[in-house]
Design a protein around this motif. Structure first.
Motif, PDB file in Angstrom:
ATOM      1  N   TYR A  96       0.837  -1.205   0.000  1.00  0.00           N
ATOM      2  CA  TYR A  96       0.000   0.000   0.000  1.00  0.00           C
ATOM      3  C   TYR A  96       0.869   1.252   0.000  1.00  0.00           C
ATOM      4  O   TYR A  96       0.630   2.192  -0.769  1.00  0.00           O
ATOM      5  CB  TYR A  96      -0.897  -0.035   1.237  1.00  0.00           C
ATOM      6  N   LEU A  97       1.884   1.287   0.853  1.00  0.00           N
ATOM      7  CA  LEU A  97       2.737   2.466   0.953  1.00  0.00           C
ATOM      8  C   LEU A  97       3.522   2.717  -0.324  1.00  0.00           C
ATOM      9  O   LEU A  97       3.719   3.867  -0.735  1.00  0.00           O
ATOM     10  CB  LEU A  97       3.694   2.320   2.135  1.00  0.00           C
ATOM     11  N   ALA A 106       1.150   4.313  -2.761  1.00  0.00           N
ATOM     12  CA  ALA A 106       0.807   5.680  -2.370  1.00  0.00           C
ATOM     13  C   ALA A 106       1.967   6.635  -2.640  1.00  0.00           C
ATOM     14  O   ALA A 106       1.771   7.748  -3.171  1.00  0.00           O
ATOM     15  CB  ALA A 106       0.418   5.717  -0.898  1.00  0.00           C
ATOM     16  N   TYR A 107       3.181   6.224  -2.304  1.00  0.00           N
ATOM     17  CA  TYR A 107       4.334   7.099  -2.544  1.00  0.00           C
ATOM     18  C   TYR A 107       4.665   7.203  -4.029  1.00  0.00           C
ATOM     19  O   TYR A 107       5.221   8.216  -4.475  1.00  0.00           O
ATOM     20  CB  TYR A 107       5.541   6.601  -1.759  1.00  0.00           C
ATOM     21  N   ASP A 128      -9.755   5.883   5.532  1.00  0.00           N
ATOM     22  CA  ASP A 128      -8.342   5.955   5.165  1.00  0.00           C
ATOM     23  C   ASP A 128      -7.705   7.251   5.669  1.00  0.00           C
ATOM     24  O   ASP A 128      -8.338   8.312   5.687  1.00  0.00           O
ATOM     25  CB  ASP A 128      -8.199   5.882   3.644  1.00  0.00           C
ATOM     26  N   TYR A 129      -6.454   7.143   6.100  1.00  0.00           N
ATOM     27  CA  TYR A 129      -5.721   8.346   6.506  1.00  0.00           C
ATOM     28  C   TYR A 129      -4.306   8.377   5.936  1.00  0.00           C
ATOM     29  O   TYR A 129      -3.693   9.444   5.860  1.00  0.00           O
ATOM     30  CB  TYR A 129      -5.659   8.443   8.033  1.00  0.00           C
ATOM     31  N   ILE A 130      -3.784   7.219   5.492  1.00  0.00           N
ATOM     32  CA  ILE A 130      -2.414   7.181   4.983  1.00  0.00           C
ATOM     33  C   ILE A 130      -2.311   7.941   3.668  1.00  0.00           C
ATOM     34  O   ILE A 130      -1.405   8.766   3.472  1.00  0.00           O
ATOM     35  CB  ILE A 130      -1.950   5.723   4.813  1.00  0.00           C
ATOM     36  N   THR A 131      -3.241   7.674   2.750  1.00  0.00           N
ATOM     37  CA  THR A 131      -3.222   8.383   1.475  1.00  0.00           C
ATOM     38  C   THR A 131      -3.394   9.879   1.672  1.00  0.00           C
ATOM     39  O   THR A 131      -2.750  10.692   0.996  1.00  0.00           O
ATOM     40  CB  THR A 131      -4.320   7.830   0.550  1.00  0.00           C
ATOM     41  N   GLN A 187      -2.460  11.586   4.262  1.00  0.00           N
ATOM     42  CA  GLN A 187      -1.194  12.089   4.790  1.00  0.00           C
ATOM     43  C   GLN A 187      -0.160  12.271   3.689  1.00  0.00           C
ATOM     44  O   GLN A 187       0.647  13.197   3.727  1.00  0.00           O
ATOM     45  CB  GLN A 187      -0.647  11.118   5.840  1.00  0.00           C
ATOM     46  N   ILE A 188      -0.204  11.378   2.686  1.00  0.00           N
ATOM     47  CA  ILE A 188       0.849  11.371   1.676  1.00  0.00           C
ATOM     48  C   ILE A 188       0.561  12.349   0.547  1.00  0.00           C
ATOM     49  O   ILE A 188       1.459  13.080   0.095  1.00  0.00           O
ATOM     50  CB  ILE A 188       1.041   9.940   1.123  1.00  0.00           C
ATOM     51  N   ASN A 219      -7.409  11.194   9.691  1.00  0.00           N
ATOM     52  CA  ASN A 219      -6.334  12.066  10.167  1.00  0.00           C
ATOM     53  C   ASN A 219      -6.638  12.635  11.542  1.00  0.00           C
ATOM     54  O   ASN A 219      -5.738  12.785  12.377  1.00  0.00           O
ATOM     55  CB  ASN A 219      -6.124  13.208   9.173  1.00  0.00           C
ATOM     56  N   TYR A 277      -5.941   9.909  14.065  1.00  0.00           N
ATOM     57  CA  TYR A 277      -4.495   9.749  14.256  1.00  0.00           C
ATOM     58  C   TYR A 277      -3.909  10.897  15.069  1.00  0.00           C
ATOM     59  O   TYR A 277      -3.076  10.692  15.955  1.00  0.00           O
ATOM     60  CB  TYR A 277      -3.822   9.658  12.890  1.00  0.00           C
TER      61      TYR A 277
END
Length: 274
Positions: A117-118, A121-122, A216-219, A221-222, A232, A235
């Motif tokens: 996933y990371l 996203a990156y 979702d919060y990772i996407t 954040q990125i 977010n 978190y």
């Protein structure tokens, strides 16, 4: 002897159910209970006393209502985009492609799910960055809500394609032939015959795309820039603010939304498609 074997089999099958109740439903119960606690403003300790202050803050503060509505809008947008893209792709896979090609197409759809996933996203962060490939070709959307919706649509598209594809595979070709024999053109056949039978499959896929986007919060954040969604806020209150009860209260918002959504789509037969 047979009865004893049946009892042993029932006992083994009850273990996953017990794990579901303890680990999953138990965690949700703890989340709900802790959302009614509060943090002592002087010591920072959690006070285990019942209070509605956390939910009162969520309702009365404009910023939290705005974030909740923004998160809901992102989840709906991602679901609509995934539906629009998934239906023609799944139709081609199920009804147009040769049987041999279908297997390879399914593999191609599943391949992105095997990547981290990371990493994905990156990779999108690099594509959307100023001076990145998208910036050179299209002027670049940069970071923000549009980028979040774009990346989440890419992430969760396979979860919409697969249920729709499974639903189309169960659709008899004779229905399409009968519609054509009666004089219906392609769009009329799709609108009157295919789409009504695909509704449960679309709702089944939307359960994944909607729920995964809502929390979702990772996407965000990125690639979200300054945009804030529900994930977010959860978190931030767990980390910097160190306010676990309020974070739990915020986390109950998507849970409640999903419960309402599941109840709403239950009659469509979507749950049987999962």
């Amino acid at each position: 002897m047979r009865r004893r074997s049946g009892l042993q089999l029932a006992g083994l099958l009850s273990l996953p159910v017990l794990w579901l109740v303890v680990a999953y439903l138990g965690a949700l119960a703890v989340l709900l209970v802790s959302s009614f606690w509060m943090v002592n403003g002087f010591t920072g300790d959690v006070v285990h006393s019942f209070t509605l202050q956390n939910f009162r803050t969520l309702v009365t503060e404009d910023v939290y209502r705005t974030v909740a509505l923004r998160s809901l809008g992102v989840a709906v947008s991602v679901t609509v985009i995934c539906t629009v893209l998934a239906v023609p792709m799944a139709f081609y896979m199920a009804k147009v492609a040769s049987p041999r090609s279908r297997h390879w197409l399914v593999i191609l759809i599943l391949t992105p799910l095997w990547a981290s996933y990371l990493v994905k996203a990156y990779a999108w962060r690099i594509l959307l960055a100023n001076g990145g490939p998208f910036d050179d070709l299209f002027g670049g959307p940069g970071y923000g809500l549009f980028a979040v919706i774009l990346v989440l649509s890419y992430m969760w598209l396979p979860y919409m394609i697969l249920p729709v594809y499974a639903g189309l595979e169960r659709l008899p070709d004779s229905l399409l032939d009968a519609s054509s024999d009666l004089g219906a053109r392609g769009w009329r056949t799709f609108r009157a015959v295919v789409l009504p039978m695909l509704i449960p499959s679309i709702f089944a896929g939307s359960i994944f795309t909607f729920s995964l986007s809502l929390g979702d919060y990772i996407t965000v954040q990125i690639v979200g820039g300054k945009s804030q969604l529900i994930g977010n806020l959860v978190y931030a209150n767990i980390g910097a603010a160190n306010n676990l009860p309020f974070a739990a209260a915020i986390a109950t918002v998507p849970v409640v939304i999903m419960v309402v959504y599941l109840v709403a789509v239950r009659r469509s037969g979507a749950l049987e498609e999962l």
